[in-house]
Design a protein around this motif. Structure first.
Motif, PDB file in Angstrom:
ATOM      1  N   GLY A  14       0.770  -1.221   0.019  1.00  0.00           N
ATOM      2  CA  GLY A  14       0.110  -0.022   0.186  1.00  0.00           C
ATOM      3  C   GLY A  14       0.807   1.174   0.200  1.00  0.00           C
ATOM      4  N   TYR A  15       1.964   1.264   0.160  1.00  0.00           N
ATOM      5  CA  TYR A  15       2.919   2.214   0.264  1.00  0.00           C
ATOM      6  C   TYR A  15       4.269   2.466  -0.598  1.00  0.00           C
ATOM      7  CZ  TYR A  15       0.215   3.129   4.411  1.00  0.00           C
ATOM      8  OH  TYR A  15      -1.138   3.269   5.103  1.00  0.00           O
ATOM      9  N   ARG A  16       4.575   3.546  -1.083  1.00  0.00           N
ATOM     10  CA  ARG A  16       5.847   3.603  -1.758  1.00  0.00           C
ATOM     11  C   ARG A  16       6.572   4.758  -1.129  1.00  0.00           C
ATOM     12  NH1 ARG A  16       9.157   5.456  -5.314  1.00  0.00           N
ATOM     13  NH2 ARG A  16      10.613   4.093  -6.610  1.00  0.00           N
ATOM     14  N   ALA A  17       7.923   4.702  -1.228  1.00  0.00           N
ATOM     15  CA  ALA A  17       8.633   5.961  -0.518  1.00  0.00           C
ATOM     16  C   ALA A  17      10.181   6.005  -1.096  1.00  0.00           C
ATOM     17  CB  ALA A  17       8.707   6.017   0.843  1.00  0.00           C
ATOM     18  N   ASP A  18      10.478   7.374  -1.646  1.00  0.00           N
ATOM     19  CA  ASP A  18      11.720   7.702  -2.065  1.00  0.00           C
ATOM     20  C   ASP A  18      12.742   7.716  -1.023  1.00  0.00           C
ATOM     21  OD1 ASP A  18      14.091   8.313  -3.232  1.00  0.00           O
ATOM     22  OD2 ASP A  18      13.332  10.220  -4.069  1.00  0.00           O
ATOM     23  N   ILE A  19      13.682   6.888  -0.825  1.00  0.00           N
ATOM     24  CA  ILE A  19      14.553   6.704   0.651  1.00  0.00           C
ATOM     25  C   ILE A  19      16.060   7.087   0.102  1.00  0.00           C
ATOM     26  CG2 ILE A  19      13.172   5.066   1.657  1.00  0.00           C
ATOM     27  CD1 ILE A  19      15.042   2.953   1.065  1.00  0.00           C
ATOM     28  N   ALA A  20      16.264   7.602  -1.073  1.00  0.00           N
ATOM     29  CA  ALA A  20      17.769   7.997  -1.302  1.00  0.00           C
ATOM     30  C   ALA A  20      18.145   8.881  -0.213  1.00  0.00           C
ATOM     31  CB  ALA A  20      17.668   8.418  -2.714  1.00  0.00           C
ATOM     32  N   GLY A  21      19.350   8.719   0.377  1.00  0.00           N
ATOM     33  CA  GLY A  21      19.698   9.307   1.375  1.00  0.00           C
ATOM     34  C   GLY A  21      19.399   8.937   2.891  1.00  0.00           C
ATOM     35  N   ARG A  22      18.271   8.220   2.823  1.00  0.00           N
ATOM     36  CA  ARG A  22      17.704   7.822   4.076  1.00  0.00           C
ATOM     37  C   ARG A  22      18.182   6.312   4.717  1.00  0.00           C
ATOM     38  NH1 ARG A  22      13.739  10.668   6.477  1.00  0.00           N
ATOM     39  NH2 ARG A  22      13.077  12.321   5.677  1.00  0.00           N
ATOM     40  N   ALA A  37       8.702   9.917  11.363  1.00  0.00           N
ATOM     41  CA  ALA A  37       8.040   8.995  12.166  1.00  0.00           C
ATOM     42  C   ALA A  37       6.461   9.342  12.082  1.00  0.00           C
ATOM     43  CB  ALA A  37       8.254   9.412  13.593  1.00  0.00           C
ATOM     44  N   GLY A  38       6.057  10.389  11.558  1.00  0.00           N
ATOM     45  CA  GLY A  38       4.613  10.687  11.279  1.00  0.00           C
ATOM     46  C   GLY A  38       4.118  10.290   9.980  1.00  0.00           C
ATOM     47  N   SER A  39       4.882   9.702   9.112  1.00  0.00           N
ATOM     48  CA  SER A  39       4.441   9.512   7.726  1.00  0.00           C
ATOM     49  C   SER A  39       3.640   8.151   7.823  1.00  0.00           C
ATOM     50  CB  SER A  39       5.656   8.943   7.107  1.00  0.00           C
ATOM     51  OG  SER A  39       6.286   7.760   7.320  1.00  0.00           O
ATOM     52  N   HIS A  40       2.557   7.975   6.784  1.00  0.00           N
ATOM     53  CA  HIS A  40       1.711   6.753   6.787  1.00  0.00           C
ATOM     54  C   HIS A  40       2.357   5.510   6.897  1.00  0.00           C
ATOM     55  CE1 HIS A  40      -1.733   9.408   6.542  1.00  0.00           C
ATOM     56  NE2 HIS A  40      -1.401  10.080   5.348  1.00  0.00           N
ATOM     57  N   MET A  41       3.375   5.429   6.038  1.00  0.00           N
ATOM     58  CA  MET A  41       4.399   4.104   6.057  1.00  0.00           C
ATOM     59  C   MET A  41       4.995   3.720   7.378  1.00  0.00           C
ATOM     60  SD  MET A  41       7.667   3.218   3.588  1.00  0.00           S
ATOM     61  CE  MET A  41       6.700   2.945   2.106  1.00  0.00           C
ATOM     62  N   ALA A  42       5.478   4.885   8.035  1.00  0.00           N
ATOM     63  CA  ALA A  42       6.060   4.780   9.348  1.00  0.00           C
ATOM     64  C   ALA A  42       5.203   4.131  10.213  1.00  0.00           C
ATOM     65  CB  ALA A  42       6.961   5.910   9.966  1.00  0.00           C
ATOM     66  N   ARG A  43       3.777   4.854  10.346  1.00  0.00           N
ATOM     67  CA  ARG A  43       2.892   4.333  11.365  1.00  0.00           C
ATOM     68  C   ARG A  43       2.304   3.140  11.058  1.00  0.00           C
ATOM     69  NH1 ARG A  43       1.079   9.941  10.734  1.00  0.00           N
ATOM     70  NH2 ARG A  43      -0.644   9.248   9.545  1.00  0.00           N
ATOM     71  N   ASP A  44       2.378   2.785   9.955  1.00  0.00           N
ATOM     72  CA  ASP A  44       1.917   1.352   9.305  1.00  0.00           C
ATOM     73  C   ASP A  44       3.201   0.069   9.822  1.00  0.00           C
ATOM     74  OD1 ASP A  44      -0.237  -0.426   8.004  1.00  0.00           O
ATOM     75  OD2 ASP A  44       1.892  -0.983   6.894  1.00  0.00           O
ATOM     76  N   ILE A  45       4.044   0.637   9.863  1.00  0.00           N
ATOM     77  CA  ILE A  45       5.380  -0.157  10.139  1.00  0.00           C
ATOM     78  C   ILE A  45       5.427  -0.463  11.420  1.00  0.00           C
ATOM     79  CG2 ILE A  45       7.667  -0.611  10.109  1.00  0.00           C
ATOM     80  CD1 ILE A  45       7.909   0.565   7.346  1.00  0.00           C
ATOM     81  N   ALA A  46       5.264   0.558  12.440  1.00  0.00           N
ATOM     82  CA  ALA A  46       5.202   0.705  13.750  1.00  0.00           C
ATOM     83  C   ALA A  46       4.138  -0.288  14.222  1.00  0.00           C
ATOM     84  CB  ALA A  46       5.302   1.891  14.328  1.00  0.00           C
ATOM     85  N   HIS A  47       3.021  -0.167  13.449  1.00  0.00           N
ATOM     86  CA  HIS A  47       1.552  -0.821  14.040  1.00  0.00           C
ATOM     87  C   HIS A  47       1.947  -2.408  13.861  1.00  0.00           C
ATOM     88  CE1 HIS A  47      -2.654  -1.951  15.004  1.00  0.00           C
ATOM     89  NE2 HIS A  47      -2.679  -2.611  13.650  1.00  0.00           N
ATOM     90  N   GLN A  48       2.301  -2.756  12.622  1.00  0.00           N
ATOM     91  CA  GLN A  48       2.502  -4.053  12.045  1.00  0.00           C
ATOM     92  C   GLN A  48       3.682  -4.772  12.726  1.00  0.00           C
ATOM     93  OE1 GLN A  48       0.422  -5.781  10.010  1.00  0.00           O
ATOM     94  NE2 GLN A  48      -0.802  -3.934   9.535  1.00  0.00           N
ATOM     95  N   ARG A  49       4.763  -4.059  13.243  1.00  0.00           N
ATOM     96  CA  ARG A  49       5.926  -4.629  13.869  1.00  0.00           C
ATOM     97  C   ARG A  49       6.852  -5.425  12.775  1.00  0.00           C
ATOM     98  NH1 ARG A  49       7.440  -1.703  17.381  1.00  0.00           N
ATOM     99  NH2 ARG A  49       8.880  -3.291  18.011  1.00  0.00           N
ATOM    100  N   GLU A  50       6.245  -5.846  11.726  1.00  0.00           N
ATOM    101  CA  GLU A  50       7.005  -6.313  10.664  1.00  0.00           C
ATOM    102  C   GLU A  50       6.198  -6.483   9.580  1.00  0.00           C
ATOM    103  OE1 GLU A  50      10.122  -9.923  11.135  1.00  0.00           O
ATOM    104  OE2 GLU A  50       8.147 -10.840  10.168  1.00  0.00           O
ATOM    105  N   THR A  51       6.830  -6.247   8.633  1.00  0.00           N
ATOM    106  CA  THR A  51       6.121  -6.092   7.117  1.00  0.00           C
ATOM    107  C   THR A  51       6.783  -6.515   6.041  1.00  0.00           C
ATOM    108  OG1 THR A  51       4.578  -5.101   5.778  1.00  0.00           O
ATOM    109  CG2 THR A  51       6.222  -3.677   6.651  1.00  0.00           C
TER     110      THR A  51
END
Length: 221
Positions: A14-22, A37-51
């Motif tokens: 459900g998500y895609r992010a450009d992570i160059a430099g990150r 930390a406030g991004s939708h992807m980060a919140r989803d990963i924190a909730h799922q614990r593993e994806t």
């Protein structure tokens, strides 16, 4: 590729992010990705614990060649949160990818890389400065490139319209020979692998000494 990647994408369901430099590679061979930390992807990963996740990296030539894509890499595995870095703005979620599969695609085909081999690999000593060095060679030393072409089989230079430096690593320099409708890539190997950037000048000079002993090519560009 990962050290100097300018085109790097992370995909999760459900998500895609450009992570160059990150991103970075940890000492144990896992890929670290820092997400806001406030991004939708980060919140989803924190909730799922593993994806399940996929990292796609494109290796682009820094010089103005016709086809800039030198290689593509795909890493898949499980992305999990490690910690939250409160010192970075509004905070960053630090995640790590435990690698399951890795593939590298070049003009020569696709190679599967074992996760253990990936974990023990080390960056090329010229990776961090390759782009700057290639652009400097291309922009300020075209006559050096022309002299190095003496090391290329004259038959490979037939029909060549332009020659530009394409890649630089510890093993040597790759030249891109551009024809009207196609390209040829030629590797000029150093006499010995470069172990530190300070050794590069001596290896280039060794290639130029070899070139001086060769007859100039007849091709012009």
């Amino acid at each position: 590729m990962l050290v100097a990647a300018q085109s790097l994408g992370l995909r999760t369901p459900g998500y895609r992010a450009d992570i160059a430099g990150r991103h970075s590679v940890t000492g144990d061979g896992r890929v670290r990705v820092d997400l806001p930390a406030g991004s939708h992807m980060a919140r989803d990963i924190a909730h799922q614990r593993e994806t399940v996740a996929m990292i796609e990296v494109t290796d682009l030539a820094p010089t103005p060649v016709r086809d800039r894509v030198r290689a593509r890499g795909t890493l898949t595995g499980w992305l999990s949160p490690a910690s939250i870095d409160r010192n970075a703005g509004d905070g960053q979620l630090v995640t790590v990818l435990d690698l399951a599969t890795a593939e590298l695609s070049t003009t020569g085909g696709t190679t599967t890389i074992d996760p253990i081999d990936f974990s023990t690999a080390r960056p090329d000593p010229l990776a961090a400065t390759e782009a700057e060095l290639l652009c400097h060679l291309d922009h300020h030393h075209p006559h050096t490139v022309e002299r190095l072409c003496r090391l290329v089989d004259p038959h490979r230079l037939h029909g060549v319209r332009m020659v530009r430096p394409l890649r630089l690593d510890r093993h040597g320099l790759v030249l891109r020979l551009e024809l009207v409708n196609s390209d040829r890539d030629i590797r000029l190997r150093f006499p010995a692998p470069v172990r530190h950037p300070d050794q590069l000048g001596a290896q280039i000079e060794a290639l130029l000494r070899q070139a001086r002993r060769c007859r100039p090519p007849r091709a012009h560009w």
